[in-house]
Design an enzyme around this catalytic site. Structure first.
Site, short mmCIF file in Angstrom:
data_model
loop_
_atom_site.label_atom_id
_atom_site.label_comp_id
_atom_site.label_asym_id
_atom_site.label_seq_id
_atom_site.Cartn_x
_atom_site.Cartn_y
_atom_site.Cartn_z
N TYR A 26 -57.21 9.47 21.59
CA TYR A 26 -56.90 10.22 20.38
C TYR A 26 -57.83 11.43 20.30
O TYR A 26 -58.83 11.51 21.00
CB TYR A 26 -57.07 9.33 19.15
CG TYR A 26 -56.11 8.19 19.09
CD1 TYR A 26 -54.77 8.39 18.74
CD2 TYR A 26 -56.51 6.89 19.39
CE1 TYR A 26 -53.87 7.34 18.69
CE2 TYR A 26 -55.62 5.82 19.35
CZ TYR A 26 -54.31 6.05 19.00
OH TYR A 26 -53.42 5.01 18.96
N TYR B 4 -46.39 -4.76 12.51
CA TYR B 4 -47.13 -3.61 13.04
C TYR B 4 -46.31 -2.90 14.12
O TYR B 4 -46.26 -1.66 14.15
CB TYR B 4 -48.46 -4.08 13.62
CG TYR B 4 -49.20 -3.03 14.42
CD1 TYR B 4 -49.88 -2.00 13.78
CD2 TYR B 4 -49.22 -3.06 15.82
CE1 TYR B 4 -50.56 -1.02 14.51
CE2 TYR B 4 -49.88 -2.09 16.55
CZ TYR B 4 -50.55 -1.08 15.89
OH TYR B 4 -51.21 -0.12 16.63
N THR C 242 -52.97 11.81 22.83
CA THR C 242 -52.03 11.72 21.70
C THR C 242 -52.39 12.79 20.69
O THR C 242 -53.50 12.83 20.16
CB THR C 242 -52.10 10.33 21.06
OG1 THR C 242 -51.63 9.36 22.00
CG2 THR C 242 -51.24 10.26 19.81
N SER D 120 -54.23 1.95 25.55
CA SER D 120 -54.58 2.65 24.32
C SER D 120 -56.08 2.58 24.06
O SER D 120 -56.73 1.58 24.36
CB SER D 120 -53.84 2.01 23.14
OG SER D 120 -54.33 2.49 21.90
N LYS E 234 -49.03 13.75 24.58
CA LYS E 234 -48.01 12.88 23.96
C LYS E 234 -47.91 13.18 22.47
O LYS E 234 -48.92 13.15 21.76
CB LYS E 234 -48.37 11.41 24.18
CG LYS E 234 -47.37 10.42 23.59
CD LYS E 234 -47.78 8.99 23.93
CE LYS E 234 -46.79 7.98 23.35
NZ LYS E 234 -46.92 7.89 21.86
N HIS F 89 -44.06 9.36 17.81
CA HIS F 89 -44.93 8.20 17.59
C HIS F 89 -44.12 6.98 17.16
O HIS F 89 -44.55 6.18 16.34
CB HIS F 89 -46.01 8.52 16.56
CG HIS F 89 -47.33 7.87 16.84
ND1 HIS F 89 -48.32 8.48 17.57
CD2 HIS F 89 -47.82 6.65 16.52
CE1 HIS F 89 -49.37 7.68 17.66
NE2 HIS F 89 -49.08 6.56 17.03
N GLN G 260 -55.02 6.40 27.42
CA GLN G 260 -54.67 7.24 26.28
C GLN G 260 -55.87 7.43 25.37
O GLN G 260 -56.61 6.48 25.07
CB GLN G 260 -53.52 6.59 25.50
CG GLN G 260 -53.14 7.30 24.22
CD GLN G 260 -53.88 6.75 23.01
OE1 GLN G 260 -54.40 5.64 23.03
NE2 GLN G 260 -53.93 7.54 21.95
#
Length: 387
Positions: free
Chosen positions: A130, A25, A156, A107, A252, A276, A128
């Site tokens: 999304y 991963y 992101t 995250s 980002k 990424h 962070q």
């Protein structure tokens, strides 16, 4: 204890200790993995200019990122699933970063929740997010980050649609993971890792389960994940997210000059030049190769950071010399986390700091703020080969 001298030493230990699906991963990219590889190899095209007979006493690597001073201009990047690389991994990484004096970025897809990390640290960290469809969930996520006193929000912007990562599909890595006989056999052989995981209750996405609508347990997570990301994302939507947060915002995933200019218009305080980690558009140029173009376009108007491909303090120096005000490390600290837990993250930071400090001295500089293109020797076509 083996003698650890560089980040690669940590990666080798990490590979032996962590189950294959979680190693893959972190240590993989999308499709052919060309961009994943070139993120690293393109740093090698840049040479350093040695200088001598310069007073090297009193050197400093201290620098400011989004208004705060840190031990060095290096932040721990947001990496999902850190709590599966090592039990309570996000907490361990955050504590190591806090003690060392650099930012930690949590995250959204972390195993430990915002509240878990805040409870176990004493200084603000970055968070962070999304660009998801569910406004209610997003607003509550922002509020939770504010309650945890997060000092910056990292949005992101390059994950509207997920790039295909062959290794993850073959390993059954999804949310939640799809275990096969092969993966279960691999899990069973990683005894120290397994014993640690048995001692924690944090094994699922702590920011999602119990917080997102309809996600009450791990079994309901898969359908939510498949529908959550917003393919209709545009700059107006990013501007809307910006309006929900009253602190510094970092975008980002910028890899183009025109997108960098648009980031100015939505009120970003900083941007991160990033692809990424080579996990999205395979065939895109490396972050370090795109950095000079983006610096020429916006570098005097916004704070620019660089992510993707950094594996040493020399890489950090090269990014700074090309104009970046900060950098992010992802895989480099994950190797340490998987290899040795919190101590491994600290070791990764120590390695990078020492390499940065020593290289700076040998280049004839005493302060990272003075680094510039005069410290580098670049191929004539480094940022113009592809037009």
């Amino acid at each position: 204890m083996p003698v650890i001298t560089n980040i690669e030493d940590l990666r080798r230990i990490y590979r032996r200790r962590v189950p294959k699906m979680f190693y893959d991963y972190a240590e993989s990219g999308s499709w052919t993995e060309q961009t994943f590889r070139e993120n690293v190899s393109d740093f090698a095209d840049i040479r350093l200019r040695q200088r001598i007979a310069v007073d090297m006493a009193g050197r400093t690597t201290k620098a400011k990122m989004v208004g705060q001073e840190y031990t060095m201009p290096v932040a721990l990047a947001p990496v999902g699933l850190c709590g599966m690389q090592s039990a309570d991994g996000e907490i361990k990484a955050a504590k190591a970063a806090e003690k060392f004096g650099v930012p930690f970025t949590l995250s959204t897809m972390s195993i430990c929740s915002i509240e878990d990390v805040a409870k176990n640290t004493s200084k603000p960290f970055w968070f962070q997010v999304y660009t998801l469809k569910d406004d209610d969930f997003m607003k509550r996520l922002f509020a939770r980050a504010k309650d945890a006193k997060c000092s910056a929000l990292v949005i992101t912007v390059d994950l509207q649609i997920m790039g295909q990562r062959h290794r993850d599909l073959k390993n059954g890595l999804s949310a939640p993971p799809k275990l096969t006989l092969r993966s279960m056999a691999d899990l069973a052989t990683k005894v120290p890792w397994g014993l640690e995981m048995m001692q924690t209750h944090r094994r699922f996405f702590g920011n999602i389960v119990g917080h997102a609508k309809g996600v009450t347990d791990p079994t309901s997570l898969g359908s939510w994940t498949a529908e959550a990301f917003d393919p209709s994302l545009d700059w107006n939507r990013i501007r809307e997210f910006r309006s929900w947060w009253d602190g510094p915002v970092i975008l980002k995933g910028i890899l183009d000059e025109e997108d960098a200019k648009k980031a100015l218009d939505v009120g970003a305080d900083a941007i991160v030049v990033s692809n990424h980690g080579g996990r999205q558009l395979d065939g895109a140029l490396s972050s370090i190769r795109m950095l000079p173009r983006i610096m020429d376009a916006v570098g005097d108007r916004i704070e620019v950071h660089l992510d993707s491909g950094i594996r040493s303090g020399q890489d950090v120096l090269k990014a700074l010399a090309l104009g970046a005000k900060g950098t992010m490390i992802g895989r480099a600290f994950v190797y340490g986390l998987g290899a040795m837990g919190q101590a491994g993250v600290t070791k990764a930071l120590e390695i990078i700091h020492k390499e940065l400090d020593t290289t700076m001295a040998l280049c004839g500089e005493r302060d990272v703020a003075n680094l510039g293109r005069h410290n580098l020797l670049l191929p004539a076509d480094f940022d113009t080969r592809w037009q």
